[in-house]
Design an enzyme around this catalytic site. Sequence first.
Site, PDB file in Angstrom:
ATOM      1  N   ASP A   1       0.684  -1.172   0.137  1.00 18.33           N
ATOM      2  CA  ASP A   1       0.041   0.189   0.019  1.00 18.33           C
ATOM      3  C   ASP A   1       1.114   1.129  -0.201  1.00 18.33           C
ATOM      4  O   ASP A   1       2.009   1.108   0.271  1.00 18.33           O
ATOM      5  CB  ASP A   1      -0.787   0.024   1.267  1.00 18.33           C
ATOM      6  CG  ASP A   1      -2.254   0.830   1.206  1.00 18.33           C
ATOM      7  OD1 ASP A   1      -2.394   1.672   0.263  1.00 18.33           O
ATOM      8  OD2 ASP A   1      -3.271   0.204   1.646  1.00 18.33           O
TER       9      ASP A   1
ATOM     10  N   ASP B   1       3.301   2.301  -4.728  1.00 18.90           N
ATOM     11  CA  ASP B   1       2.172   3.059  -5.349  1.00 18.90           C
ATOM     12  C   ASP B   1       1.994   2.132  -6.963  1.00 18.90           C
ATOM     13  O   ASP B   1       2.775   2.249  -7.669  1.00 18.90           O
ATOM     14  CB  ASP B   1       2.773   4.518  -5.916  1.00 18.90           C
ATOM     15  CG  ASP B   1       1.775   5.365  -6.422  1.00 18.90           C
ATOM     16  OD1 ASP B   1       0.873   4.785  -7.257  1.00 18.90           O
ATOM     17  OD2 ASP B   1       1.982   6.479  -6.604  1.00 18.90           O
ATOM     18  N   VAL B   2       0.636   1.746  -6.876  1.00 20.63           N
ATOM     19  CA  VAL B   2       0.460   0.915  -8.052  1.00 20.63           C
ATOM     20  C   VAL B   2       0.640   1.670  -9.521  1.00 20.63           C
ATOM     21  O   VAL B   2       0.588   0.941 -10.457  1.00 20.63           O
ATOM     22  CB  VAL B   2      -0.941   0.117  -7.814  1.00 20.63           C
ATOM     23  CG1 VAL B   2      -0.940  -0.919  -6.867  1.00 20.63           C
ATOM     24  CG2 VAL B   2      -2.109   1.078  -7.889  1.00 20.63           C
TER      25      VAL B   2
ATOM     26  N   TYR C   1     -14.248   6.275 -12.826  1.00 18.22           N
ATOM     27  CA  TYR C   1     -14.320   4.995 -11.983  1.00 18.22           C
ATOM     28  C   TYR C   1     -15.118   3.862 -12.848  1.00 18.22           C
ATOM     29  O   TYR C   1     -14.678   2.626 -12.680  1.00 18.22           O
ATOM     30  CB  TYR C   1     -15.238   5.128 -10.630  1.00 18.22           C
ATOM     31  CG  TYR C   1     -14.990   4.081  -9.725  1.00 18.22           C
ATOM     32  CD1 TYR C   1     -13.827   4.036  -8.713  1.00 18.22           C
ATOM     33  CD2 TYR C   1     -16.327   3.240  -9.442  1.00 18.22           C
ATOM     34  CE1 TYR C   1     -13.883   2.890  -7.810  1.00 18.22           C
ATOM     35  CE2 TYR C   1     -16.137   2.017  -8.570  1.00 18.22           C
ATOM     36  CZ  TYR C   1     -14.891   2.260  -7.686  1.00 18.22           C
ATOM     37  OH  TYR C   1     -15.103   1.107  -6.756  1.00 18.22           O
TER      38      TYR C   1
ATOM     39  N   LYS D   1     -13.172   0.556 -13.894  1.00 17.50           N
ATOM     40  CA  LYS D   1     -13.338  -0.865 -13.503  1.00 17.50           C
ATOM     41  C   LYS D   1     -14.151  -1.810 -14.446  1.00 17.50           C
ATOM     42  O   LYS D   1     -13.851  -2.885 -14.833  1.00 17.50           O
ATOM     43  CB  LYS D   1     -14.480  -0.849 -12.468  1.00 17.50           C
ATOM     44  CG  LYS D   1     -14.045  -0.089 -10.988  1.00 17.50           C
ATOM     45  CD  LYS D   1     -12.991  -0.820 -10.390  1.00 17.50           C
ATOM     46  CE  LYS D   1     -12.886  -0.195  -9.037  1.00 17.50           C
ATOM     47  NZ  LYS D   1     -11.569  -0.938  -8.424  1.00 17.50           N
TER      48      LYS D   1
ATOM     49  N   ALA E   1     -19.897  -1.491  -0.413  1.00 16.09           N
ATOM     50  CA  ALA E   1     -19.518  -2.155   0.859  1.00 16.09           C
ATOM     51  C   ALA E   1     -18.887  -0.989   1.838  1.00 16.09           C
ATOM     52  O   ALA E   1     -18.701  -0.005   1.357  1.00 16.09           O
ATOM     53  CB  ALA E   1     -18.386  -3.171   0.478  1.00 16.09           C
TER      54      ALA E   1
ATOM     55  N   THR F   1     -16.398   0.264   3.577  1.00 14.69           N
ATOM     56  CA  THR F   1     -15.429   0.713   3.704  1.00 14.69           C
ATOM     57  C   THR F   1     -15.036   2.258   3.634  1.00 14.69           C
ATOM     58  O   THR F   1     -15.816   2.914   3.183  1.00 14.69           O
ATOM     59  CB  THR F   1     -14.309  -0.069   2.654  1.00 14.69           C
ATOM     60  OG1 THR F   1     -14.637   0.663   1.511  1.00 14.69           O
ATOM     61  CG2 THR F   1     -14.566  -1.402   2.638  1.00 14.69           C
TER      62      THR F   1
HETATM   63  N1  LIG Z   1     -16.238  -0.450  -0.740  1.00  9.56           N
HETATM   64  C1  LIG Z   1     -16.996  -0.575  -1.805  1.00  9.56           C
HETATM   65  O1  LIG Z   1     -18.149  -0.130  -1.892  1.00  9.56           O
HETATM   66  C2  LIG Z   1     -16.497  -1.030  -3.139  1.00  9.56           C
HETATM   67  C3  LIG Z   1     -17.369  -1.607  -4.098  1.00  9.56           C
HETATM   68  C4  LIG Z   1     -16.654  -2.058  -5.183  1.00  9.56           C
HETATM   69  C5  LIG Z   1     -15.246  -1.948  -5.261  1.00  9.56           C
HETATM   70  N2  LIG Z   1     -14.507  -1.482  -4.642  1.00  9.56           N
HETATM   71  C6  LIG Z   1     -12.994  -1.687  -4.830  1.00  9.56           C
HETATM   72  O2  LIG Z   1     -12.510  -2.319  -3.808  1.00  9.56           O
HETATM   73  C7  LIG Z   1     -11.068  -1.739  -3.672  1.00  9.56           C
HETATM   74  C8  LIG Z   1     -10.617  -1.757  -2.294  1.00  9.56           C
HETATM   75  O3  LIG Z   1     -11.447  -0.731  -1.841  1.00  9.56           O
HETATM   76  P1  LIG Z   1     -11.747  -0.501  -0.335  1.00  9.56           P
HETATM   77  O4  LIG Z   1     -13.368  -0.622  -0.260  1.00  9.56           O
HETATM   78  O5  LIG Z   1     -11.064  -1.357   0.781  1.00  9.56           O
HETATM   79  O6  LIG Z   1     -11.491   1.056   0.081  1.00  9.56           O
HETATM   80  P2  LIG Z   1     -10.404   1.709   1.036  1.00  9.56           P
HETATM   81  O7  LIG Z   1     -10.379   3.038   0.432  1.00  9.56           O
HETATM   82  O8  LIG Z   1     -10.290   1.235   2.037  1.00  9.56           O
HETATM   83  O9  LIG Z   1      -8.903   0.985   0.228  1.00  9.56           O
HETATM   84  C9  LIG Z   1      -8.367   1.256  -0.837  1.00  9.56           C
HETATM   85  C10 LIG Z   1      -7.033   1.082  -0.700  1.00  9.56           C
HETATM   86  O10 LIG Z   1      -6.123   1.172  -1.962  1.00  9.56           O
HETATM   87  C11 LIG Z   1      -4.860   1.982  -1.490  1.00  9.56           C
HETATM   88  N3  LIG Z   1      -4.615   2.972  -2.538  1.00  9.56           N
HETATM   89  C12 LIG Z   1      -5.289   3.990  -3.215  1.00  9.56           C
HETATM   90  N4  LIG Z   1      -4.401   4.322  -4.179  1.00  9.56           N
HETATM   91  C13 LIG Z   1      -2.792   3.553  -4.164  1.00  9.56           C
HETATM   92  C14 LIG Z   1      -1.976   3.564  -4.970  1.00  9.56           C
HETATM   93  N5  LIG Z   1      -1.721   4.597  -5.914  1.00  9.56           N
HETATM   94  N6  LIG Z   1      -1.075   2.615  -4.567  1.00  9.56           N
HETATM   95  C15 LIG Z   1      -1.262   1.564  -3.869  1.00  9.56           C
HETATM   96  N7  LIG Z   1      -2.501   1.766  -3.035  1.00  9.56           N
HETATM   97  C16 LIG Z   1      -3.384   2.895  -3.269  1.00  9.56           C
HETATM   98  C17 LIG Z   1      -5.272   2.932  -0.254  1.00  9.56           C
HETATM   99  O11 LIG Z   1      -4.530   3.392   0.490  1.00  9.56           O
HETATM  100  C18 LIG Z   1      -6.504   2.017   0.386  1.00  9.56           C
HETATM  101  O12 LIG Z   1      -5.853   1.416   1.230  1.00  9.56           O
HETATM  102  C19 LIG Z   1     -10.905  -0.746  -4.646  1.00  9.56           C
HETATM  103  O13 LIG Z   1     -10.258  -1.090  -5.863  1.00  9.56           O
HETATM  104  C20 LIG Z   1     -12.323  -0.350  -4.816  1.00  9.56           C
HETATM  105  O14 LIG Z   1     -12.505   0.314  -6.022  1.00  9.56           O
HETATM  106  C21 LIG Z   1     -15.040  -0.979  -3.478  1.00  9.56           C
END
Ligand SMILES: NC(=O)c1ccc[n+]([C@@H]2O[C@H](COP(=O)([O-])OP(=O)(O)OC[C@H]3O[C@@H](n4cnc5c(N)ncnc54)[C@H](O)[C@@H]3O)[C@@H](O)[C@H]2O)c1
Length: 234
Positions: A40, A61-62, A153, A157, A186, A188
């Site tokens: 992360d 950083d991805v 977004y 996706k 979800a 988060t």
């Molecule tokens: N929570 C929801 O409703 C939901 C629904 C569908 C998909 N998602 C996807 O699930 C995945 C995880 O999200 P989450 O819900 O746990 O949210 P979150 O914000 O808790 O976690 C996202 C993580 O990605 C990290 N991140 C951001 N930019 C980054 C970068 N450039 N390099 C490395 N890490 C980076 C952040 O530091 C964070 O730890 C994401 O891809 C999000 O789009 C979330």
Amino acid sequence: MTHPTPGPGSVALITGGTGGFGQALGRALRARDVTVVLADLDSERARSVAADLGCSFAPLDVTDRAANEAVVAQVEAEHGRLDAAYLNAGISAAKSEDELDLDEFLRVVDIDLFGVVYGAVAARPAIKRAGGGAIVVTASLAGLSPMAGDPGYSVAKGGAIAFVRSMAPRLAAEGTTITAICPGFADTPIIDRIREQFTAAGFPVLSADEVAAAMVTAWESGEPASLGGSGDSR
Ligand SMILES: NC(=O)c1ccc[n+]([C@@H]2O[C@H](COP(=O)([O-])OP(=O)(O)OC[C@H]3O[C@@H](n4cnc5c(N)ncnc54)[C@H](O)[C@@H]3O)[C@@H](O)[C@H]2O)c1
């Protein structure tokens, strides 16, 4: 030796690993005695989350291609193998405005789509060396249906889903599965900006643990798994 399913001796890398889904997944995999590396953006918080879960931490950083390669090399050097790569890092647009903010659009696509591509390319040879395994991409229902409030977004996706579908045949030849998980909303930090609206409307949201269970199943079964939601999606 091949470790086709999550269990003792197998090694997983999770990008965005200290966020909501990453933590829930890390916990679920640690409960199966999988060695887990959470990657992360670097911060004291991220390092302490990883330590609390009994996971290693790798700053990443991805959007940095070389850094993706370096983290995979680090995982192999420290743990001897890589069996599963969870490409889960992602952001959504910070604001929803009528006028499309192109810089923000590109930033979201850079992380949520190209971060996945770089991660898959970096992880592929390592997983092949382990005898095959799994790549699991956290996409979203927003990649399957339009998201008016955040077009970047939805594009990212949707692109990630197309990437997964397109890569599957060449990875299958190496014994590696690739799967896109498509959750609805979800609970988060990524929904912090809009959580109040859900609560007020009585709109159901998934728990991070439910999504993590689908992510584990994706590795275990090698079959595409998806979690539905309703209405708009993150
Ligand atoms: N929570 C929801 O409703 C939901 C629904 C569908 C998909 N998602 C996807 O699930 C995945 C995880 O999200 P989450 O819900 O746990 O949210 P979150 O914000 O808790 O976690 C996202 C993580 O990605 C990290 N991140 C951001 N930019 C980054 C970068 N450039 N390099 C490395 N890490 C980076 C952040 O530091 C964070 O730890 C994401 O891809 C999000 O789009 C979330």
